[in-house]
Scaffold this motif. Structure first.
Motif, PDB file in Angstrom:
ATOM      1  N   VAL A 139      47.903  10.320  41.404  1.00  0.00           N
ATOM      2  CA  VAL A 139      47.530   8.947  41.713  1.00  0.00           C
ATOM      3  C   VAL A 139      46.264   8.581  40.941  1.00  0.00           C
ATOM      4  N   ASP A 140      46.045   7.282  40.740  1.00  0.00           N
ATOM      5  CA  ASP A 140      44.820   6.765  40.127  1.00  0.00           C
ATOM      6  C   ASP A 140      43.950   6.157  41.228  1.00  0.00           C
ATOM      7  N   LEU A 165      40.151   8.060  35.811  1.00  0.00           N
ATOM      8  CA  LEU A 165      40.253   9.244  36.673  1.00  0.00           C
ATOM      9  C   LEU A 165      41.655   9.364  37.251  1.00  0.00           C
ATOM     10  N   ILE A 166      42.164  10.576  37.276  1.00  0.00           N
ATOM     11  CA  ILE A 166      43.461  10.891  37.884  1.00  0.00           C
ATOM     12  C   ILE A 166      43.241  11.966  38.944  1.00  0.00           C
ATOM     13  N   ARG A 167      43.838  11.778  40.104  1.00  0.00           N
ATOM     14  CA  ARG A 167      43.758  12.786  41.161  1.00  0.00           C
ATOM     15  C   ARG A 167      45.106  13.468  41.348  1.00  0.00           C
ATOM     16  N   LEU A 168      45.055  14.774  41.535  1.00  0.00           N
ATOM     17  CA  LEU A 168      46.255  15.560  41.809  1.00  0.00           C
ATOM     18  C   LEU A 168      46.155  16.177  43.196  1.00  0.00           C
ATOM     19  N   ALA A 223      53.269  14.892  29.935  1.00  0.00           N
ATOM     20  CA  ALA A 223      52.876  13.524  30.295  1.00  0.00           C
ATOM     21  C   ALA A 223      51.623  13.093  29.531  1.00  0.00           C
ATOM     22  N   ILE A 224      50.646  14.003  29.441  1.00  0.00           N
ATOM     23  CA  ILE A 224      49.406  13.672  28.725  1.00  0.00           C
ATOM     24  C   ILE A 224      49.672  13.548  27.234  1.00  0.00           C
ATOM     25  N   GLN A 225      50.444  14.472  26.687  1.00  0.00           N
ATOM     26  CA  GLN A 225      50.768  14.387  25.244  1.00  0.00           C
ATOM     27  C   GLN A 225      51.540  13.102  24.939  1.00  0.00           C
ATOM     28  N   GLY A 226      52.466  12.748  25.800  1.00  0.00           N
ATOM     29  CA  GLY A 226      53.258  11.539  25.579  1.00  0.00           C
ATOM     30  C   GLY A 226      52.462  10.266  25.670  1.00  0.00           C
ATOM     31  N   ASP A 244      41.379   4.423  28.700  1.00  0.00           N
ATOM     32  CA  ASP A 244      41.129   3.546  29.834  1.00  0.00           C
ATOM     33  C   ASP A 244      42.318   3.572  30.800  1.00  0.00           C
ATOM     34  N   ALA A 245      42.396   2.556  31.636  1.00  0.00           N
ATOM     35  CA  ALA A 245      43.431   2.503  32.663  1.00  0.00           C
ATOM     36  C   ALA A 245      44.838   2.482  32.079  1.00  0.00           C
ATOM     37  N   ASP A 246      45.005   1.934  30.874  1.00  0.00           N
ATOM     38  CA  ASP A 246      46.332   1.924  30.253  1.00  0.00           C
ATOM     39  C   ASP A 246      46.800   3.338  29.921  1.00  0.00           C
ATOM     40  N   ASP A 247      45.883   4.186  29.453  1.00  0.00           N
ATOM     41  CA  ASP A 247      46.240   5.577  29.177  1.00  0.00           C
ATOM     42  C   ASP A 247      46.595   6.299  30.471  1.00  0.00           C
ATOM     43  N   VAL A 248      45.839   6.010  31.524  1.00  0.00           N
ATOM     44  CA  VAL A 248      46.129   6.610  32.825  1.00  0.00           C
ATOM     45  C   VAL A 248      47.521   6.208  33.302  1.00  0.00           C
ATOM     46  N   ARG A 249      47.866   4.931  33.160  1.00  0.00           N
ATOM     47  CA  ARG A 249      49.188   4.467  33.603  1.00  0.00           C
ATOM     48  C   ARG A 249      50.309   5.169  32.838  1.00  0.00           C
ATOM     49  N   ARG A 250      50.120   5.393  31.554  1.00  0.00           N
ATOM     50  CA  ARG A 250      51.155   6.077  30.781  1.00  0.00           C
ATOM     51  C   ARG A 250      51.334   7.519  31.254  1.00  0.00           C
ATOM     52  N   ILE A 251      50.237   8.156  31.614  1.00  0.00           N
ATOM     53  CA  ILE A 251      50.335   9.522  32.144  1.00  0.00           C
ATOM     54  C   ILE A 251      51.056   9.514  33.490  1.00  0.00           C
ATOM     55  N   LEU A 252      50.665   8.611  34.370  1.00  0.00           N
ATOM     56  CA  LEU A 252      51.305   8.520  35.688  1.00  0.00           C
ATOM     57  C   LEU A 252      52.810   8.284  35.549  1.00  0.00           C
ATOM     58  N   ASP A 253      53.159   7.364  34.685  1.00  0.00           N
ATOM     59  CA  ASP A 253      54.577   7.023  34.511  1.00  0.00           C
ATOM     60  C   ASP A 253      55.347   8.101  33.765  1.00  0.00           C
ATOM     61  N   GLY A 254      54.626   8.997  33.066  1.00  0.00           N
ATOM     62  CA  GLY A 254      55.299  10.008  32.260  1.00  0.00           C
ATOM     63  C   GLY A 254      55.602  11.300  32.995  1.00  0.00           C
TER      64      GLY A 254
END
Length: 443
Positions: A394-395, A418-421, A438-441, A366-376
């Motif tokens: 960005v999300d 969803l993540i946009r690059l 970032a995704i693995q972390g 969910d959004a928490d996983d997305v935030r961890r990727i963004l921050d990583g």
């Protein structure tokens, strides 16, 4: 001393895109032989004498009076982008949303309806769904702009245009421009296309029947994230005198000479340039979303490298999209140039060199996983822009598509996971490695 031995035919339509991106729309000899377009940082210009001033104000001759209406630096940008999009003229404005708003308002002026898809950029959805209705211009949204039967069913007697993005942000779905243009013209309305994502290097909608093209020049056209701007380009082919658009056929004081008793409408005065002249004379001049000559200069510099930038960035975007398809925790990749995508055939037809520099993907959770990727991420920057030389992440549901009603999310291809690059000019392997870690972390 002025040189007279070396002239430059900068508006030759036979020139290649790369050459026009550097030379089109600019006369060196009229600008002290400066090889780069000068920055004309002047609010106003000398009318020289009373007779010339009267002729300039009345539009009898071309020239510059006041930078709210036209400026030589901005004029060069307008001419260059019009040449690159194969249009007859352009008006540069202070932002992409100013370009979208002016184009839609000029077509829908006096009240009417615009048929558009629900998967537009968030601010465009807000404009058509909430704000422009306050001015009598309403959006009729369809879930799939390529469902021509649904689009046709939405067209009524007060419909003033079909509006779409050539490549959707963030899903990268491609619009069937030829099909939409044929449908629009059969009903006596124009097709307006936002061509921001692919830029004119990858796609020129006018070649496929579009009537008006708009851009956020902030994005790929400038390419360096350092200047805000927008532009409206007119193909010059649509008949604005067909009865649906009285704003173009009624007499208008601003382009008439009441002292001499000579009255003109925009159609009678400007012919096939009626739309773009009305945008400049009524919308830019009155609402005043003026393009800064400094920003126009930065956009001109960006245009010079557009082709080489797009080639590298699109190559990187495709490589990254393919890599993400096989990555753990990634559940879907959206990039229309990939086989199996819903608009893959349209991408091959309209954008054989690639659909652009953006892509998006969904991840598990969910959004928490997305935030961890963004921050990583360490190389990607968390920035709500696209087309930058830097790669951005960005999300959308929390940033760029906040204005989109939740009921449109599925059709717009956005969700909380969803993540946009936006892919820039960094080394492709470095970008892939950054996403991997970032995704693995995050998991």
């Amino acid at each position: 001393m002025t040189s007279t031995t070396n002239t430059h035919c900068t508006d030759d339509a036979s020139l290649s895109f790369e050459t026009k991106a550097i030379h089109a729309g600019y006369d060196r000899q009229a600008n002290a032989d400066a090889i780069s377009v000068p920055i004309y940082a002047s609010a106003a210009f000398d009318l020289e004498n009373a007779q010339r001033g009267d002729a300039l104000a009345g539009g009898a001759i071309s020239g510059f009076e006041y930078s709210r209406v036209a400026n030589p630096t901005v004029d060069a940008l307008e001419r260059r982008i019009a040449a690159l999009e194969n249009g007859i003229g352009a008006v540069a404005v202070s932002s992409g949303m100013a370009a979208v708003s002016y184009a839609l308002m000029c077509a829908g002026e006096g009240g009417g309806r615009i048929v558009a898809p629900v998967n537009l950029y968030g601010a465009s959805v807000d404009a058509l769904g909430d704000f422009l209705p306050q001015f009598g211009i309403h959006g009729d949204f369809v879930e799939n702009i390529n469902d021509l039967a649904a689009v046709e069913a939405a067209i009524g007697p007060d419909t003033k245009a079909i509006y779409t993005e050539s490549v959707v942000n963030p899903s990268t779905a491609v619009a069937d421009i030829e099909g939409l243009a044929e449908l629009a013209h059969r009903h006596g309305i124009p097709l307006i296309v936002d061509n921001t994502v692919p830029t004119p290097y990858l796609l020129r909608p006018i070649d496929f029947g579009a009537d008006i093209v708009v851009h956020s020049t902030t994005k790929g056209i400038t390419g360096h994230g350092n200047a805000i701007g927008g532009v409206i380009v007119d193909a010059g082919r649509f008949d604005w005198t067909n009865g649906r658009f009285p704003q173009f056929t009624r007499d208008d004081l601003v382009i008439s000479d009441q002292k001499a008793g000579e009255w003109n409408s925009f159609a009678s005065r400007f012919g096939n340039q009626a739309f773009i002249k009305r945008v400049r004379t009524k919308y830019l001049r009155t609402f005043g979303a003026v393009q800064s000559p400094f920003n126009a200069y930065l956009q001109l510099i960006g245009l010079e490298t557009l082709a080489v930038r797009e080639r590298q960035e699109v190559g990187s975007a495709l490589a990254i999209a393919k890599h993400l398809q096989g990555l753990a925790h990634v559940t879907r990749v959206n990039y229309a140039s990939l086989e199996g995508q819903s608009t893959y055939d349209l991408a091959r037809k309209y954008l054989p060199e690639g659909v652009g520099t953006i892509l998006s993907f969904t991840v598990e959770g969910d959004a928490d996983d997305v935030r961890r990727i963004l921050d990583g991420t360490r190389v990607f920057s968390y920035v709500p822009n696209i087309g930058d030389s830097r790669s951005l992440i960005v999300d959308p549901t929390h940033v760029t598509h906040r204005e989109v009603p939740q009921r449109y999310y599925d059709a717009a291809g956005v969700s909380d996971n969803l993540i946009r690059l936006s892919i820039g000019l960094e080394n492709t392997d470095d970008l892939i490695a950054d996403l991997d870690q970032a995704i693995q972390g995050a998991y």
